[in-house]
Write a protein that holds these residues in place. Structure first.
Motif, mmCIF file in Angstrom:
data_model
loop_
_atom_site.group_PDB
_atom_site.id
_atom_site.type_symbol
_atom_site.label_atom_id
_atom_site.label_comp_id
_atom_site.label_asym_id
_atom_site.label_seq_id
_atom_site.Cartn_x
_atom_site.Cartn_y
_atom_site.Cartn_z
ATOM 1 N N ALA A 204 22.211 47.942 2.587
ATOM 2 C CA ALA A 204 21.901 48.091 1.163
ATOM 3 C C ALA A 204 20.944 46.998 0.682
ATOM 4 N N LYS A 205 20.483 46.147 1.614
ATOM 5 C CA LYS A 205 19.569 45.046 1.326
ATOM 6 C C LYS A 205 20.186 44.016 0.368
ATOM 7 N N ALA A 206 21.533 43.968 0.367
ATOM 8 C CA ALA A 206 22.238 42.960 -0.437
ATOM 9 C C ALA A 206 22.484 41.751 0.465
ATOM 10 N N TYR A 207 21.400 41.104 0.870
ATOM 11 C CA TYR A 207 21.474 40.065 1.899
ATOM 12 C C TYR A 207 22.311 38.850 1.496
ATOM 13 N N THR A 208 22.288 38.511 0.220
ATOM 14 C CA THR A 208 23.048 37.343 -0.216
ATOM 15 C C THR A 208 24.564 37.576 -0.169
ATOM 16 N N GLU A 209 24.967 38.849 -0.033
ATOM 17 C CA GLU A 209 26.394 39.167 -0.004
ATOM 18 C C GLU A 209 27.015 38.948 1.375
ATOM 19 N N VAL A 210 26.172 38.906 2.396
ATOM 20 C CA VAL A 210 26.679 38.840 3.773
ATOM 21 C C VAL A 210 27.537 37.604 4.012
ATOM 22 N N THR A 224 34.678 38.723 17.495
ATOM 23 C CA THR A 224 33.743 39.174 16.455
ATOM 24 C C THR A 224 32.629 38.169 16.155
ATOM 25 N N ALA A 225 32.696 36.994 16.775
ATOM 26 C CA ALA A 225 31.755 35.921 16.449
ATOM 27 C C ALA A 225 30.295 36.317 16.654
ATOM 28 N N ALA A 226 29.989 36.962 17.777
ATOM 29 C CA ALA A 226 28.588 37.301 18.084
ATOM 30 C C ALA A 226 27.997 38.240 17.044
ATOM 31 N N THR A 227 28.761 39.266 16.677
ATOM 32 C CA THR A 227 28.249 40.230 15.695
ATOM 33 C C THR A 227 28.191 39.618 14.302
ATOM 34 N N ALA A 228 29.222 38.869 13.922
ATOM 35 C CA ALA A 228 29.242 38.234 12.600
ATOM 36 C C ALA A 228 28.068 37.262 12.456
ATOM 37 N N SER A 229 27.835 36.459 13.486
ATOM 38 C CA SER A 229 26.729 35.498 13.439
ATOM 39 C C SER A 229 25.378 36.211 13.410
ATOM 40 N N PHE A 230 25.300 37.347 14.097
ATOM 41 C CA PHE A 230 24.052 38.125 14.082
ATOM 42 C C PHE A 230 23.772 38.653 12.672
ATOM 43 N N TYR A 231 24.816 39.144 12.005
ATOM 44 C CA TYR A 231 24.625 39.641 10.638
ATOM 45 C C TYR A 231 24.175 38.515 9.707
ATOM 46 N N GLN A 232 24.736 37.328 9.899
ATOM 47 C CA GLN A 232 24.326 36.185 9.070
ATOM 48 C C GLN A 232 22.862 35.815 9.334
ATOM 49 N N LEU A 233 22.490 35.809 10.620
ATOM 50 C CA LEU A 233 21.113 35.468 10.993
ATOM 51 C C LEU A 233 20.131 36.508 10.464
ATOM 52 N N LYS A 234 20.522 37.765 10.555
ATOM 53 C CA LYS A 234 19.636 38.837 10.098
ATOM 54 C C LYS A 234 19.443 38.773 8.584
ATOM 55 N N ALA A 235 20.527 38.471 7.857
ATOM 56 C CA ALA A 235 20.426 38.359 6.406
ATOM 57 C C ALA A 235 19.489 37.211 6.029
ATOM 58 N N HIS A 237 17.113 36.051 7.943
ATOM 59 C CA HIS A 237 15.780 36.475 8.374
ATOM 60 C C HIS A 237 15.102 37.333 7.305
ATOM 61 N N ARG A 238 15.898 38.204 6.689
ATOM 62 C CA ARG A 238 15.330 39.129 5.703
ATOM 63 C C ARG A 238 14.863 38.432 4.425
ATOM 64 N N VAL A 239 15.445 37.315 4.107
ATOM 65 C CA VAL A 239 15.019 36.608 2.889
ATOM 66 C C VAL A 239 14.134 35.407 3.247
ATOM 67 N N TYR A 240 13.613 35.402 4.502
ATOM 68 C CA TYR A 240 12.651 34.397 4.966
ATOM 69 C C TYR A 240 13.208 32.972 4.908
ATOM 70 N N LYS A 241 14.499 32.840 5.199
ATOM 71 C CA LYS A 241 15.106 31.509 5.226
ATOM 72 C C LYS A 241 15.460 31.064 6.633
#
Length: 313
Positions: A204-210, A224-235, A237-241
Protein backbone atom coordinates in the motif's frame (compact mmCIF):
# COMPACT_ATOMS: atom_id res chain seq x y z
CA UNK A 1 -0.08 -20.03 61.79
CA UNK A 2 -0.94 -21.22 58.31
CA UNK A 3 -2.56 -24.63 58.02
CA UNK A 4 0.19 -26.04 55.81
CA UNK A 5 2.92 -24.97 58.24
CA UNK A 6 1.07 -26.44 61.22
CA UNK A 7 0.46 -29.68 59.33
CA UNK A 8 4.17 -30.02 58.58
CA UNK A 9 5.02 -29.38 62.22
CA UNK A 10 2.57 -32.11 63.22
CA UNK A 11 4.23 -34.52 60.80
CA UNK A 12 7.65 -33.65 62.16
CA UNK A 13 6.47 -34.25 65.73
CA UNK A 14 5.10 -37.72 65.06
CA UNK A 15 7.14 -40.61 66.45
CA UNK A 16 6.81 -43.01 63.52
CA UNK A 17 8.72 -45.81 65.22
CA UNK A 18 6.51 -45.62 68.28
CA UNK A 19 3.31 -45.74 66.23
CA UNK A 20 4.64 -48.60 64.10
CA UNK A 21 5.61 -50.53 67.20
CA UNK A 22 2.22 -49.97 68.79
CA UNK A 23 0.40 -51.28 65.69
CA UNK A 24 2.72 -54.27 65.46
CA UNK A 25 2.10 -55.13 69.10
CA UNK A 26 -1.67 -54.90 68.65
CA UNK A 27 -1.51 -57.13 65.57
CA UNK A 28 -0.10 -59.97 67.67
CA UNK A 29 -3.40 -60.45 69.46
CA UNK A 30 -5.90 -58.54 67.33
CA UNK A 31 -6.41 -59.71 63.78
CA UNK A 32 -7.92 -56.48 62.46
CA UNK A 33 -4.65 -54.62 63.15
CA UNK A 34 -2.51 -56.79 60.85
CA UNK A 35 -3.46 -54.92 57.67
CA UNK A 36 -2.90 -51.59 59.42
CA UNK A 37 0.74 -52.50 60.05
CA UNK A 38 1.37 -52.86 56.31
CA UNK A 39 -0.77 -49.86 55.41
CA UNK A 40 0.99 -47.62 57.89
CA UNK A 41 4.42 -48.40 56.45
CA UNK A 42 3.11 -47.58 52.97
CA UNK A 43 1.57 -44.34 54.27
CA UNK A 44 4.86 -43.28 55.88
CA UNK A 45 6.87 -43.94 52.74
CA UNK A 46 4.37 -42.03 50.59
CA UNK A 47 4.26 -39.12 53.03
CA UNK A 48 8.04 -38.89 53.18
CA UNK A 49 8.19 -38.89 49.38
CA UNK A 50 5.66 -36.05 49.22
CA UNK A 51 2.73 -38.10 47.90
CA UNK A 52 0.23 -36.79 50.41
CA UNK A 53 -2.83 -37.54 48.25
CA UNK A 54 -1.92 -41.22 48.01
CA UNK A 55 -1.13 -41.40 51.72
CA UNK A 56 -4.44 -39.77 52.57
CA UNK A 57 -6.26 -42.22 50.31
CA UNK A 58 -4.69 -45.12 52.22
CA UNK A 59 -5.88 -43.66 55.49
CA UNK A 60 -9.46 -43.36 54.22
CA UNK A 61 -9.57 -47.14 53.82
CA UNK A 62 -9.04 -47.63 57.56
CA UNK A 63 -12.04 -48.56 59.64
CA UNK A 64 -12.60 -46.75 62.91
CA UNK A 65 -10.40 -49.09 64.93
CA UNK A 66 -9.01 -47.52 68.13
CA UNK A 67 -5.56 -46.06 67.63
CA UNK A 68 -3.46 -43.56 69.63
CA UNK A 69 -4.44 -39.91 69.36
CA UNK A 70 -1.06 -39.25 67.71
CA UNK A 71 -2.20 -41.38 64.77
CA UNK A 72 -5.21 -39.14 64.24
CA UNK A 73 -3.04 -36.05 64.37
CA UNK A 74 -0.72 -37.61 61.79
CA UNK A 75 -3.73 -38.47 59.66
CA UNK A 76 -5.04 -34.90 59.83
CA UNK A 77 -1.64 -33.46 58.95
CA UNK A 78 -1.42 -35.62 55.83
CA UNK A 79 -4.97 -34.65 54.80
CA UNK A 80 -4.13 -30.96 55.23
CA UNK A 81 -1.02 -31.30 53.04
CA UNK A 82 -3.03 -33.25 50.48
CA UNK A 83 -6.03 -30.97 50.10
CA UNK A 84 -5.82 -27.96 52.37
CA UNK A 85 -8.51 -26.83 54.78
CA UNK A 86 -11.42 -28.26 52.78
CA UNK A 87 -10.09 -31.82 52.83
CA UNK A 88 -8.81 -31.47 56.40
CA UNK A 89 -12.27 -30.45 57.62
CA UNK A 90 -13.85 -33.32 55.72
CA UNK A 91 -11.43 -35.83 57.25
CA UNK A 92 -11.83 -34.32 60.71
CA UNK A 93 -15.59 -34.81 60.68
CA UNK A 94 -15.07 -38.50 59.87
CA UNK A 95 -12.91 -39.11 62.94
CA UNK A 96 -14.38 -40.94 65.93
CA UNK A 97 -16.02 -38.59 68.46
CA UNK A 98 -13.42 -39.54 71.06
CA UNK A 99 -10.65 -38.32 68.76
CA UNK A 100 -12.45 -35.18 67.59
CA UNK A 101 -13.10 -34.00 71.14
CA UNK A 102 -9.72 -34.85 72.62
CA UNK A 103 -7.73 -31.95 74.04
CA UNK A 104 -4.80 -32.85 71.76
CA UNK A 105 -7.05 -32.18 68.76
CA UNK A 106 -7.99 -28.67 69.90
CA UNK A 107 -5.57 -26.98 67.43
CA UNK A 108 -7.14 -28.97 64.61
CA UNK A 109 -10.66 -28.04 65.69
CA UNK A 110 -9.59 -24.41 65.64
CA UNK A 111 -7.80 -24.58 62.29
CA UNK A 112 -10.66 -26.31 60.49
CA UNK A 113 -13.14 -24.15 62.40
CA UNK A 114 -15.23 -26.88 63.92
CA UNK A 115 -17.36 -26.02 66.96
CA UNK A 116 -17.11 -28.91 69.45
CA UNK A 117 -20.73 -28.34 70.52
CA UNK A 118 -21.83 -29.06 66.94
CA UNK A 119 -20.23 -32.50 66.97
CA UNK A 120 -22.30 -35.48 68.01
CA UNK A 121 -21.43 -37.53 71.03
CA UNK A 122 -19.45 -34.89 72.90
CA UNK A 123 -17.61 -36.62 75.72
CA UNK A 124 -15.98 -35.16 78.80
CA UNK A 125 -12.23 -34.73 78.61
CA UNK A 126 -11.67 -36.97 81.61
CA UNK A 127 -13.46 -39.88 79.96
CA UNK A 128 -11.52 -39.26 76.78
CA UNK A 129 -8.24 -39.44 78.60
CA UNK A 130 -9.23 -42.71 80.22
CA UNK A 131 -10.36 -44.16 76.89
CA UNK A 132 -7.19 -43.24 75.11
CA UNK A 133 -4.96 -44.23 77.98
CA UNK A 134 -6.06 -47.81 77.43
CA UNK A 135 -4.25 -47.76 74.10
CA UNK A 136 -0.91 -48.88 75.48
CA UNK A 137 2.19 -47.15 74.15
CA UNK A 138 4.59 -49.33 76.07
CA UNK A 139 7.56 -50.48 74.06
CA UNK A 140 8.32 -54.12 73.50
CA UNK A 141 11.22 -54.20 71.08
CA UNK A 142 11.18 -57.98 70.65
CA UNK A 143 7.52 -58.11 69.66
CA UNK A 144 7.85 -55.01 67.52
CA UNK A 145 10.82 -56.46 65.65
CA UNK A 146 9.02 -59.69 64.82
CA UNK A 147 6.12 -57.76 63.32
CA UNK A 148 8.06 -55.26 61.25
CA UNK A 149 7.86 -55.44 57.50
CA UNK A 150 10.17 -57.88 55.79
CA UNK A 151 12.94 -56.45 53.65
CA UNK A 152 11.12 -57.54 50.50
CA UNK A 153 7.96 -55.69 51.52
CA UNK A 154 9.86 -52.51 52.27
CA UNK A 155 11.56 -52.73 48.88
CA UNK A 156 8.17 -53.21 47.23
CA UNK A 157 6.77 -50.12 48.94
CA UNK A 158 9.83 -48.12 48.03
CA UNK A 159 9.46 -49.15 44.40
CA UNK A 160 5.82 -48.11 44.51
CA UNK A 161 6.84 -44.63 45.64
CA UNK A 162 9.62 -44.49 43.03
CA UNK A 163 7.06 -45.36 40.35
CA UNK A 164 4.75 -42.63 41.61
CA UNK A 165 7.65 -40.17 41.62
CA UNK A 166 8.63 -41.11 38.07
CA UNK A 167 5.03 -40.81 36.89
CA UNK A 168 4.69 -37.43 38.59
CA UNK A 169 7.89 -36.17 36.96
CA UNK A 170 6.82 -37.47 33.56
CA UNK A 171 3.46 -35.75 33.85
CA UNK A 172 5.12 -32.51 34.94
CA UNK A 173 7.53 -32.73 32.00
CA UNK A 174 4.68 -33.44 29.60
CA UNK A 175 2.67 -30.48 30.89
CA UNK A 176 5.73 -28.23 30.64
CA UNK A 177 6.36 -29.30 27.03
CA UNK A 178 2.71 -28.75 26.15
CA UNK A 179 2.80 -25.28 27.69
CA UNK A 180 5.97 -24.46 25.77
CA UNK A 181 4.43 -25.72 22.54
CA UNK A 182 1.30 -23.63 23.05
CA UNK A 183 3.43 -20.57 23.81
CA UNK A 184 5.55 -21.15 20.71
CA UNK A 185 2.49 -21.63 18.52
CA UNK A 186 0.96 -18.45 19.91
CA UNK A 187 4.20 -16.54 19.31
CA UNK A 188 4.48 -17.91 15.76
CA UNK A 189 0.91 -16.89 15.01
CA UNK A 190 1.58 -13.34 16.25
CA UNK A 191 4.80 -13.05 14.24
CA UNK A 192 3.15 -14.41 11.09
CA UNK A 193 0.39 -11.84 11.46
CA UNK A 194 2.94 -9.03 11.84
CA UNK A 195 4.74 -10.10 8.67
CA UNK A 196 1.45 -10.20 6.80
CA UNK A 197 0.59 -6.69 8.00
CA UNK A 198 4.06 -5.36 7.11
CA UNK A 199 3.77 -6.80 3.59
CA UNK A 200 0.37 -5.18 3.21
CA UNK A 201 1.83 -1.85 4.29
CA UNK A 202 4.59 -2.16 1.68
CA UNK A 203 2.08 -3.00 -1.04
CA UNK A 204 0.00 0.00 0.00
CA UNK A 205 3.16 2.18 -0.08
CA UNK A 206 2.66 2.98 3.62
CA UNK A 207 6.40 2.62 4.17
CA UNK A 208 6.55 4.48 7.47
CA UNK A 209 4.13 1.94 8.97
CA UNK A 210 6.46 -1.02 8.51
CA UNK A 211 8.71 -0.26 11.49
CA UNK A 212 5.69 0.37 13.68
CA UNK A 213 4.15 -2.99 12.77
CA UNK A 214 7.26 -5.13 13.19
CA UNK A 215 8.16 -5.55 16.86
CA UNK A 216 11.58 -6.34 18.26
CA UNK A 217 10.46 -9.93 18.93
CA UNK A 218 9.55 -10.68 15.31
CA UNK A 219 12.78 -9.09 14.05
CA UNK A 220 14.85 -11.23 16.46
CA UNK A 221 12.93 -14.48 16.01
CA UNK A 222 15.22 -16.80 13.94
CA UNK A 223 12.18 -18.05 12.02
CA UNK A 224 11.03 -14.60 10.90
CA UNK A 225 14.11 -12.38 11.25
CA UNK A 226 15.23 -12.56 7.60
CA UNK A 227 11.84 -11.61 6.18
CA UNK A 228 11.11 -8.97 8.83
CA UNK A 229 14.51 -7.34 8.27
CA UNK A 230 13.97 -7.45 4.50
CA UNK A 231 10.65 -5.62 4.86
CA UNK A 232 12.34 -2.97 7.00
CA UNK A 233 15.17 -2.57 4.47
CA UNK A 234 12.75 -2.38 1.56
CA UNK A 235 10.65 0.27 3.31
CA UNK A 236 13.80 2.32 3.96
CA UNK A 237 14.87 1.79 0.32
CA UNK A 238 11.55 3.12 -0.96
CA UNK A 239 11.85 6.40 0.92
CA UNK A 240 15.53 6.80 -0.12
CA UNK A 241 16.87 6.43 3.41
CA UNK A 242 19.07 3.45 2.68
CA UNK A 243 22.72 3.39 1.70
CA UNK A 244 24.85 0.58 0.20
CA UNK A 245 26.17 -0.57 3.58
CA UNK A 246 22.60 -1.29 4.74
CA UNK A 247 22.22 -3.85 1.95
CA UNK A 248 25.69 -5.27 2.63
CA UNK A 249 24.81 -5.71 6.29
CA UNK A 250 21.66 -7.64 5.37
CA UNK A 251 23.57 -9.90 2.96
CA UNK A 252 26.19 -10.64 5.62
CA UNK A 253 23.60 -11.39 8.30
CA UNK A 254 21.24 -13.45 6.13
CA UNK A 255 23.37 -14.98 3.31
CA UNK A 256 20.85 -17.81 2.75
CA UNK A 257 17.72 -15.68 2.78
CA UNK A 258 15.29 -16.09 -0.10
CA UNK A 259 15.35 -12.30 -0.35
CA UNK A 260 19.05 -12.11 -1.30
CA UNK A 261 18.35 -11.58 -5.06
CA UNK A 262 16.00 -8.67 -4.33
CA UNK A 263 18.48 -7.10 -1.91
CA UNK A 264 21.31 -7.34 -4.47
CA UNK A 265 19.10 -5.69 -7.09
CA UNK A 266 18.19 -2.83 -4.71
CA UNK A 267 21.85 -2.46 -3.74
CA UNK A 268 22.94 -2.21 -7.38
CA UNK A 269 20.25 0.37 -8.07
CA UNK A 270 21.26 2.51 -5.07
CA UNK A 271 24.97 2.27 -5.98
CA UNK A 272 24.22 3.39 -9.53
CA UNK A 273 22.05 6.26 -8.26
CA UNK A 274 24.96 7.38 -6.06
CA UNK A 275 27.35 7.19 -8.98
CA UNK A 276 29.31 4.22 -7.63
CA UNK A 277 30.73 2.01 -10.44
CA UNK A 278 30.74 -0.94 -8.03
CA UNK A 279 27.11 -1.53 -8.99
CA UNK A 280 28.46 -3.54 -11.95
CA UNK A 281 30.10 -6.00 -9.54
CA UNK A 282 26.89 -6.22 -7.55
CA UNK A 283 24.98 -7.08 -10.76
CA UNK A 284 27.54 -9.76 -11.62
CA UNK A 285 27.03 -11.40 -8.21
CA UNK A 286 23.30 -11.33 -8.77
CA UNK A 287 23.63 -12.74 -12.29
CA UNK A 288 25.54 -15.77 -10.97
CA UNK A 289 22.71 -16.77 -8.65
CA UNK A 290 20.25 -19.53 -9.66
CA UNK A 291 17.64 -18.42 -12.16
CA UNK A 292 15.13 -15.98 -10.71
CA UNK A 293 13.41 -12.81 -11.96
CA UNK A 294 16.10 -10.66 -10.31
CA UNK A 295 19.09 -12.68 -11.58
CA UNK A 296 17.59 -12.78 -15.09
CA UNK A 297 17.10 -9.00 -15.01
CA UNK A 298 20.73 -8.56 -13.86
CA UNK A 299 22.02 -10.61 -16.80
CA UNK A 300 19.88 -8.52 -19.18
CA UNK A 301 21.30 -5.28 -17.76
CA UNK A 302 24.86 -6.57 -18.13
CA UNK A 303 24.08 -7.62 -21.71
CA UNK A 304 22.64 -4.20 -22.51
CA UNK A 305 19.14 -5.57 -23.06
CA UNK A 306 17.55 -3.39 -20.37
CA UNK A 307 18.39 -0.63 -17.93
CA UNK A 308 18.78 -0.89 -14.17
CA UNK A 309 15.65 0.50 -12.56
CA UNK A 310 13.89 0.38 -9.24
CA UNK A 311 11.71 -2.58 -10.18
CA UNK A 312 10.22 -4.78 -7.51
CA UNK A 313 11.30 -8.41 -7.23
Amino acid sequence: MKLEEFAQEEIDRVDIDQLSGWLAKQSLSKRNYKKLVEDFQAIVIMQQAGFYEQADERFTQWKNIPVPIEMYRYRMAIAARAGGKTLAKKRFMLLPDMAKNHNYMKPWRKLVRVNPWMMSGFVAAGILLIGLFQLDFSDDSAETATQKKSEQQVVALTKEVETLTETKEQLADKVKKQEQQVAQEKETAVHTYQLKEAKAALDAKAYTEVDRILTKEVVEDPKTAATASFYQLKAKHRVYKSIPKNYSAYLTTYPKSVHVPSVLWMKAFREQALGQPVYQETLKKLAKLPKSPASTAARDVLAGKRVLNDQDF
